[in-house]
Scaffold this motif. Structure first.
Motif, PDB file in Angstrom:
ATOM      1  N   SER A 255       0.872  -1.171   0.000  1.00  0.00           N
ATOM      2  CA  SER A 255       0.000   0.000   0.000  1.00  0.00           C
ATOM      3  C   SER A 255       0.907   1.219   0.000  1.00  0.00           C
ATOM      4  O   SER A 255       1.750   1.365   0.880  1.00  0.00           O
ATOM      5  CB  SER A 255      -0.912  -0.013   1.227  1.00  0.00           C
ATOM      6  N   ARG A 256       0.743   2.089  -0.992  1.00  0.00           N
ATOM      7  CA  ARG A 256       1.679   3.192  -1.182  1.00  0.00           C
ATOM      8  C   ARG A 256       0.970   4.459  -1.632  1.00  0.00           C
ATOM      9  O   ARG A 256      -0.107   4.419  -2.226  1.00  0.00           O
ATOM     10  CB  ARG A 256       2.743   2.822  -2.232  1.00  0.00           C
ATOM     11  N   MET A 257       1.654   5.589  -1.384  1.00  0.00           N
ATOM     12  CA  MET A 257       1.239   6.880  -1.882  1.00  0.00           C
ATOM     13  C   MET A 257       1.900   7.113  -3.242  1.00  0.00           C
ATOM     14  O   MET A 257       3.098   6.854  -3.410  1.00  0.00           O
ATOM     15  CB  MET A 257       1.658   7.990  -0.918  1.00  0.00           C
ATOM     16  N   ILE A 258       1.130   7.604  -4.206  1.00  0.00           N
ATOM     17  CA  ILE A 258       1.661   7.932  -5.525  1.00  0.00           C
ATOM     18  C   ILE A 258       1.019   9.246  -5.986  1.00  0.00           C
ATOM     19  O   ILE A 258      -0.039   9.626  -5.488  1.00  0.00           O
ATOM     20  CB  ILE A 258       1.405   6.803  -6.549  1.00  0.00           C
ATOM     21  N   ALA A 259       1.670   9.929  -6.916  1.00  0.00           N
ATOM     22  CA  ALA A 259       1.189  11.265  -7.295  1.00  0.00           C
ATOM     23  C   ALA A 259       1.492  11.584  -8.746  1.00  0.00           C
ATOM     24  O   ALA A 259       2.400  11.017  -9.366  1.00  0.00           O
ATOM     25  CB  ALA A 259       1.820  12.328  -6.391  1.00  0.00           C
ATOM     26  N   THR A 260       0.716  12.541  -9.266  1.00  0.00           N
ATOM     27  CA  THR A 260       1.003  13.096 -10.583  1.00  0.00           C
ATOM     28  C   THR A 260       2.265  13.955 -10.500  1.00  0.00           C
ATOM     29  O   THR A 260       2.640  14.423  -9.423  1.00  0.00           O
ATOM     30  CB  THR A 260      -0.174  13.957 -11.076  1.00  0.00           C
TER      31      THR A 260
END
Length: 399
Positions: A255-260
């Motif tokens: 489970s991870r944070m990802i971004a534009t």
């Protein structure tokens, strides 16, 4: 070796291909057997959306091919075959797989430019070339990576007897590898081409959520689906979203944070750059010099990933930060894109031979969002930096 099946296209030992995937695997084998002895190069193009299982099938089909190539006898014994991928993180996985299977060699897996340069120097053709993530093949010179021609696929078709190409127009993320249907048709017009499409969605675990994402990347915000099988939520602030991602990671992992790519960064220095989402502030990911996928490294729970570290890989839960380049026009009830806010300068490097770079840039931005939103199997959490878009998304949760 850690379990590659956790977050990659590698199937768990006790898992099998779906019937649709098994049918494609057989189709690939039949394509090779049927066309192997023919003088003209033949091309099989496999298409499908992010999460449709294309790489899973390609890995299984290439394993079948290499077992036949390294057998003592048979039609394909002794054939010289390669699998190419223009993606550092995925190449690491393929090479790690090679170390665990007797029928693979690490040299079976290459990036396109080294393959082109090596086989051109040898003056020979490979027998069968598989290309994963073919939409990442370059369509312009890239001297930094030692590619000085104008199209990698055109070069590969000259250097192979058979080519199996995985391709998705919705995963184009750079101008230097920007394809249009017309360009693909022009590059392949001198070759017999067979098309095959995978339509299953193996990642996003709810058809209604998958449909919502499809509409979203086309600029439309449809009613929020109510799912019992997939955890889909909108957040007013990034901090609670990150806390939930940490809880999910503790419970099930991956489970991870990802971004534009809307937050400043540089690649080739040691400076730490940050992503903000309301009260949340986390560092961007950095170049991964290890042999582990980004999402499988425990320390990356405290980073924000990008399309370059997550494309082609699976998560269980994804917390996606939609940066300020993505806005909302309330009068039209449509998404808007602000090209000036996009910080991935490499993606927008000039293409003098591309007629309409503004439309191409907008397509690249929405493709990147599509890739991010289709990473997770069990849950997707969203935070929008733009106040108008955030308000509109939150409205959908109250209806």
């Amino acid at each position: 070796m850690p379990d590659l099946a956790q977050s990659t296209f590698v199937l768990p030992q006790d898992a099998a291909l779906t019937s649709a995937q098994a049918a494609l695997k057989q189709h690939i084998y039949d394509f090779i057997i049927t066309n192997y002895s023919r003088r003209q190069t033949h091309l099989l193009i496999i298409s499908g959306d992010a999460g449709s299982g294309k790489s899973v099938v390609l890995d299984a089909a290439f394993a079948q091919l290499q077992q036949a190539a390294r057998a003592d006898g048979g039609t394909l014994a002794g054939t010289d075959n390669k699998l190419l991928v223009n993606h550092n993180e995925m190449l690491k996985i393929y090479k790690e797989i090679a170390g665990t299977k007797t029928y693979f060699r690490k040299k079976d897996f290459m990036k396109p430019t080294p393959f082109i340069n090596a086989y051109r120097k040898l003056g020979k053709k490979a027998d069968v070339v598989f290309i994963d993530e073919g939409h990442l093949l370059l369509t312009a010179p890239d001297p930094y990576n030692n590619f000085r021609d104008t199209n990698q696929l055109a070069d590969i078709l000259h250097l192979a007897k058979l080519v199996v190409l995985v391709f998705d127009f919705h995963q184009l993320v750079k101008l230097k590898s920007f394809w249009t249907p017309a360009l693909l048709k022009r590059v392949t017009r001198d070759y017999p081409v067979t098309h095959y499409r995978l339509t299953e969605q193996m990642r996003v675990g709810d058809a209604a959520v998958s449909h919502w994402i499809d509409q979203f990347v086309r600029g439309r915000i449809t009613p929020m689906p109510q799912s019992t099988s997939f955890d889909f939520r909108i957040f007013a602030d990034g901090q609670p979203m990150y806390q939930l991602i940490q809880q999910r990671d503790a419970a099930v992992g991956l489970s991870r944070m990802i971004a534009t790519a809307d937050y400043p960064f540089t690649v080739l220095d040691n400076k730490t750059w940050y992503v903000t989402a309301g009260s949340l502030r986390l560092p961007w990911d950095k170049i991964n010099f290890t042999d582990r996928p980004w999402a499988q490294r425990p320390e990356t729970l405290h980073e924000v990933g990008s399309i370059y570290t997550i494309q082609g890989f699976d998560l269980n839960y994804a917390g996606v930060i939609l940066g300020p380049s993505l806005g909302y026009d309330r009068q039209r009830d449509r998404l808007t894109v602000n090209l000036a806010q996009y910080q991935d300068k490499e993606a927008f490097k000039k293409r003098p031979n591309l007629a309409d770079t503004q439309d191409a840039k907008a397509a690249i931005m929405m493709n990147a969002i599509n890739i991010l939103l289709k990473r997770a199997k069990h849950g997707l959490y969203l935070y929008a930096a733009d106040p108008a878009l955030r308000e509109r998304l939150l409205e959908g949760t109250k209806r």
